[in-house]
Design an enzyme around this catalytic site. Sequence first.
Site, PDB file in Angstrom:
ATOM      1  N   LYS A  31       1.034  -1.160   0.082  1.00 54.67           N
ATOM      2  CA  LYS A  31       0.091   0.069  -0.100  1.00 54.67           C
ATOM      3  C   LYS A  31       0.966   1.220   0.123  1.00 54.67           C
ATOM      4  CE  LYS A  31      -4.050   1.765   2.421  1.00 54.67           C
ATOM      5  NZ  LYS A  31      -4.891   1.877   3.490  1.00 54.67           N
ATOM      6  N   GLY A  66       6.217   1.091   5.618  1.00 52.62           N
ATOM      7  CA  GLY A  66       7.358   0.007   5.022  1.00 52.62           C
ATOM      8  C   GLY A  66       7.322   0.310   3.554  1.00 52.62           C
ATOM      9  N   CYS A  67       6.251   0.490   2.934  1.00 52.02           N
ATOM     10  CA  CYS A  67       6.285   0.918   1.672  1.00 52.02           C
ATOM     11  C   CYS A  67       7.238   2.072   1.304  1.00 52.02           C
ATOM     12  CB  CYS A  67       5.005   0.982   0.899  1.00 52.02           C
ATOM     13  SG  CYS A  67       4.086  -0.440   1.280  1.00 52.02           S
ATOM     14  N   THR A  68       7.013   3.278   2.179  1.00 50.59           N
ATOM     15  CA  THR A  68       7.779   4.404   2.080  1.00 50.59           C
ATOM     16  C   THR A  68       9.109   4.211   2.121  1.00 50.59           C
ATOM     17  OG1 THR A  68       5.977   5.790   2.863  1.00 50.59           O
ATOM     18  CG2 THR A  68       8.114   6.637   2.769  1.00 50.59           C
ATOM     19  N   ALA A 110      10.138   2.270  -1.224  1.00 54.07           N
ATOM     20  CA  ALA A 110      10.333   3.237  -2.255  1.00 54.07           C
ATOM     21  C   ALA A 110      11.341   4.188  -2.215  1.00 54.07           C
ATOM     22  CB  ALA A 110       8.963   3.789  -2.386  1.00 54.07           C
TER      23      ALA A 110
END
Length: 155
Positions: A43, A48-50, A53
């Site tokens: 998401k 975690g995704c930030t 990325a």
Amino acid sequence: MPPLQPGDDAPDFTLLDQNGDEVSLRKLLKARRARALVYFYPKADTPGCTTQACGLRDVLPDLGDVAVLGISPDKPAKQKRFDEKYGLGFPLLADEDHAVAEAYGAWGEKSMYGKKYQGIIRSAFLVDAKGKVERAWPKVSPKDTVANLLEAIQA
């Protein structure tokens, strides 16, 4: 479906990016005559995704001709906000029906607070210029994505 392994054909896909443009894996590989990191994240704009990325964004200059493609079930508009907020600078693709994630084995059962559900299994795949999986990292941590990729392209 189990995750793809090195030597497998990477399933081709065409998905909309954060700008509403179509991105095709095969066309990208052919045009650049290079490799691509295809990574799946649950998401946009979550911790975690930030981390994942932004880590990839920070090493883009070190990747040479390796393209980076991030894929999640988020809509293009949400991907765009994520890209703009962090200045990511690479395509974020909307796999809203999770068909591409399923084809790569990056969709399956997860568990949070004892509740089971279906979702993205954070995974990354280095695809060579001929469309074969060169390296596969199923269930990769956000921080390990960058280290794994850098190690693979320097090998």
